[in-house]
Design a protein around this motif. Structure first.
Motif, PDB file in Angstrom:
ATOM      1  N   SER A 143      28.978  37.976  49.756  1.00 13.82           N
ATOM      2  CA  SER A 143      28.817  38.530  50.972  1.00 13.82           C
ATOM      3  C   SER A 143      29.036  40.041  50.653  1.00 13.82           C
ATOM      4  O   SER A 143      28.606  40.978  51.418  1.00 13.82           O
ATOM      5  N   LEU A 144      29.989  40.280  49.941  1.00  9.79           N
ATOM      6  CA  LEU A 144      30.550  41.992  49.534  1.00  9.79           C
ATOM      7  C   LEU A 144      29.615  42.201  48.249  1.00  9.79           C
ATOM      8  O   LEU A 144      29.520  43.505  48.172  1.00  9.79           O
ATOM      9  N   GLY A 145      28.540  41.603  47.886  1.00  8.47           N
ATOM     10  CA  GLY A 145      27.770  42.144  46.629  1.00  8.47           C
ATOM     11  C   GLY A 145      28.411  41.832  45.592  1.00  8.47           C
ATOM     12  O   GLY A 145      27.644  42.646  44.599  1.00  8.47           O
ATOM     13  N   PHE A 146      29.403  41.171  45.191  1.00  5.28           N
ATOM     14  CA  PHE A 146      29.831  40.937  44.035  1.00  5.28           C
ATOM     15  C   PHE A 146      29.289  39.641  43.162  1.00  5.28           C
ATOM     16  O   PHE A 146      28.902  38.649  44.019  1.00  5.28           O
ATOM     17  N   VAL A 147      29.371  39.477  41.997  1.00  6.94           N
ATOM     18  CA  VAL A 147      28.883  38.189  41.310  1.00  6.94           C
ATOM     19  C   VAL A 147      29.919  38.031  40.251  1.00  6.94           C
ATOM     20  O   VAL A 147      30.804  39.005  39.732  1.00  6.94           O
ATOM     21  N   TYR A 148      30.243  36.983  39.602  1.00  3.47           N
ATOM     22  CA  TYR A 148      31.306  36.600  38.687  1.00  3.47           C
ATOM     23  C   TYR A 148      30.858  35.478  37.991  1.00  3.47           C
ATOM     24  O   TYR A 148      30.019  34.368  38.566  1.00  3.47           O
ATOM     25  N   ALA A 149      31.191  34.949  36.812  1.00  2.44           N
ATOM     26  CA  ALA A 149      30.644  33.684  35.844  1.00  2.44           C
ATOM     27  C   ALA A 149      31.816  33.478  34.814  1.00  2.44           C
ATOM     28  O   ALA A 149      32.352  34.378  34.330  1.00  2.44           O
ATOM     29  N   MET A 150      32.352  32.397  34.790  1.00  2.00           N
ATOM     30  CA  MET A 150      33.183  32.013  33.603  1.00  2.00           C
ATOM     31  C   MET A 150      32.705  31.682  32.596  1.00  2.00           C
ATOM     32  O   MET A 150      31.584  31.476  32.563  1.00  2.00           O
ATOM     33  N   VAL A 151      33.133  32.498  31.558  1.00  2.00           N
ATOM     34  CA  VAL A 151      32.733  32.567  30.143  1.00  2.00           C
ATOM     35  C   VAL A 151      33.755  31.855  28.935  1.00  2.00           C
ATOM     36  O   VAL A 151      34.948  32.152  28.820  1.00  2.00           O
ATOM     37  N   GLY A 152      32.995  30.948  28.342  1.00  2.00           N
ATOM     38  CA  GLY A 152      34.034  30.489  27.233  1.00  2.00           C
ATOM     39  C   GLY A 152      34.610  29.024  27.649  1.00  2.00           C
ATOM     40  O   GLY A 152      34.597  28.722  28.867  1.00  2.00           O
ATOM     41  N   GLU A 153      35.365  28.514  26.631  1.00  2.00           N
ATOM     42  CA  GLU A 153      36.006  27.256  27.102  1.00  2.00           C
ATOM     43  C   GLU A 153      37.406  27.311  26.678  1.00  2.00           C
ATOM     44  O   GLU A 153      37.816  28.068  26.026  1.00  2.00           O
ATOM     45  N   HIS A 161      32.599  39.819  35.502  1.00  2.00           N
ATOM     46  CA  HIS A 161      32.360  40.148  36.891  1.00  2.00           C
ATOM     47  C   HIS A 161      32.003  41.599  37.275  1.00  2.00           C
ATOM     48  O   HIS A 161      31.864  42.388  36.580  1.00  2.00           O
ATOM     49  N   SER A 162      31.626  41.858  38.536  1.00  2.00           N
ATOM     50  CA  SER A 162      30.992  43.183  38.952  1.00  2.00           C
ATOM     51  C   SER A 162      32.001  44.161  38.848  1.00  2.00           C
ATOM     52  O   SER A 162      33.183  43.697  38.838  1.00  2.00           O
ATOM     53  N   ALA A 163      31.754  45.324  38.704  1.00  2.00           N
ATOM     54  CA  ALA A 163      32.715  46.547  38.303  1.00  2.00           C
ATOM     55  C   ALA A 163      32.575  47.413  39.592  1.00  2.00           C
ATOM     56  O   ALA A 163      33.006  48.627  39.472  1.00  2.00           O
ATOM     57  N   SER A 164      31.950  47.000  40.636  1.00  2.00           N
ATOM     58  CA  SER A 164      31.772  47.823  41.699  1.00  2.00           C
ATOM     59  C   SER A 164      32.992  47.686  42.690  1.00  2.00           C
ATOM     60  O   SER A 164      33.594  46.637  42.762  1.00  2.00           O
ATOM     61  N   PHE A 165      32.861  48.409  43.732  1.00  2.00           N
ATOM     62  CA  PHE A 165      33.901  48.446  44.817  1.00  2.00           C
ATOM     63  C   PHE A 165      32.841  48.200  46.255  1.00  2.00           C
ATOM     64  O   PHE A 165      31.806  48.532  46.183  1.00  2.00           O
ATOM     65  N   ALA A 166      33.596  47.551  47.247  1.00  2.00           N
ATOM     66  CA  ALA A 166      32.769  47.352  48.622  1.00  2.00           C
ATOM     67  C   ALA A 166      33.599  48.028  49.538  1.00  2.00           C
ATOM     68  O   ALA A 166      34.992  47.497  49.749  1.00  2.00           O
ATOM     69  N   LEU A 167      33.257  48.716  50.242  1.00  2.00           N
ATOM     70  CA  LEU A 167      34.014  49.390  51.257  1.00  2.00           C
ATOM     71  C   LEU A 167      33.587  48.978  52.798  1.00  2.00           C
ATOM     72  O   LEU A 167      32.420  48.615  53.212  1.00  2.00           O
ATOM     73  N   VAL A 168      34.601  48.470  53.376  1.00  2.00           N
ATOM     74  CA  VAL A 168      34.332  47.752  54.528  1.00  2.00           C
ATOM     75  C   VAL A 168      34.948  48.379  55.662  1.00  2.00           C
ATOM     76  O   VAL A 168      36.294  49.019  55.717  1.00  2.00           O
TER      77      VAL A 168
END
Length: 210
Positions: A143-153, A161-168
């Protein structure tokens, strides 16, 4: 002759009305590193936990501006650098309107309440650090426009993860995304504090005066 005068007068009236409309139309903000949404965007309902063990949800966004950034405390580079920048920018960002800085951890396995508390306190005790289970995080990050994913085991996994900011806004609606930008080809994009402060204040001013 009388008809000619009527036509000329009508043309002048139309020109005046057009000029008045153009004069009164709101000017687009000149933003340096951000994208302002044409209209405020609703944020999905969420319930997370902050660094003090308290519930943090949509209601906690109301009444002040909010700047979200996602990451995780084990992040080796982007997160501590960004948190340091936000610490430096915070006095200027919050000098005209109330603003919450919210660090949204997307690594609930390692980022316990105590870990988040120590992390926030290291940079600025006024910052809010929140997290939750992944089924709680996914809706609000999207909803904030971010994405993330776990990498590795194993225990040493990382999180992309996203490096942007969301202003609310104080109404709890997303109004802009502050995005990393590179002025030099081949140079890693980043959010400059001067651009961040300029854009956030410009957007705040628009909504406060609108």
């Amino acid at each position: 002759m009388k008809l000619a005068w009527i036509i000329a007068a009508g043309a002048l009236i139309c020109a005046g009305m057009l000029a008045a409309i153009q004069f009164s139309a709101p000017k687009a903000l000149q933003l340096q590193t951000s994208y302002e949404f044409p209209s405020p965007q609703a944020i999905a309902p969420f319930t997370l936990t902050d660094q003090h063990g308290n519930t943090f949800d949509n209601a906690d966004l109301l009444g002040q501006w909010n700047l979200f950034f996602i990451g995780y405390t084990s992040c080796p580079d982007v997160c501590p650098t960004t948190m340091g920048k936000l610490t430096a920018a915070y006095p200027s960002l919050s000098d005209e309107a109330a603003l919450q800085i919210i660090f949204l951890s997307v690594d609930p396995k390692r980022d316990s309440t105590d870990t988040l508390l120590n992390y926030a306190n290291f940079f600025n005790p006024e910052f809010i650090a929140v997290t939750g289970a992944h089924n709680q995080l996914y809706p609000v990050t999207r909803s904030l426009g971010f994405v993330y994913a776990m990498v590795g085991e194993g225990e040493n996994y990382q999180v992309d993860h996203s490096a942007s900011f969301a202003l609310v806004s104080p109404k709890g609606e997303k109004v802009a995304i502050i995005k990393p930008k590179s002025d030099t080809p081949g140079k890693l994009p980043q959010i400059k504090n001067s651009a961040l402060i300029h854009d956030v204040k410009a957007i705040m001013g628009k909504y406060e005066n609108g």
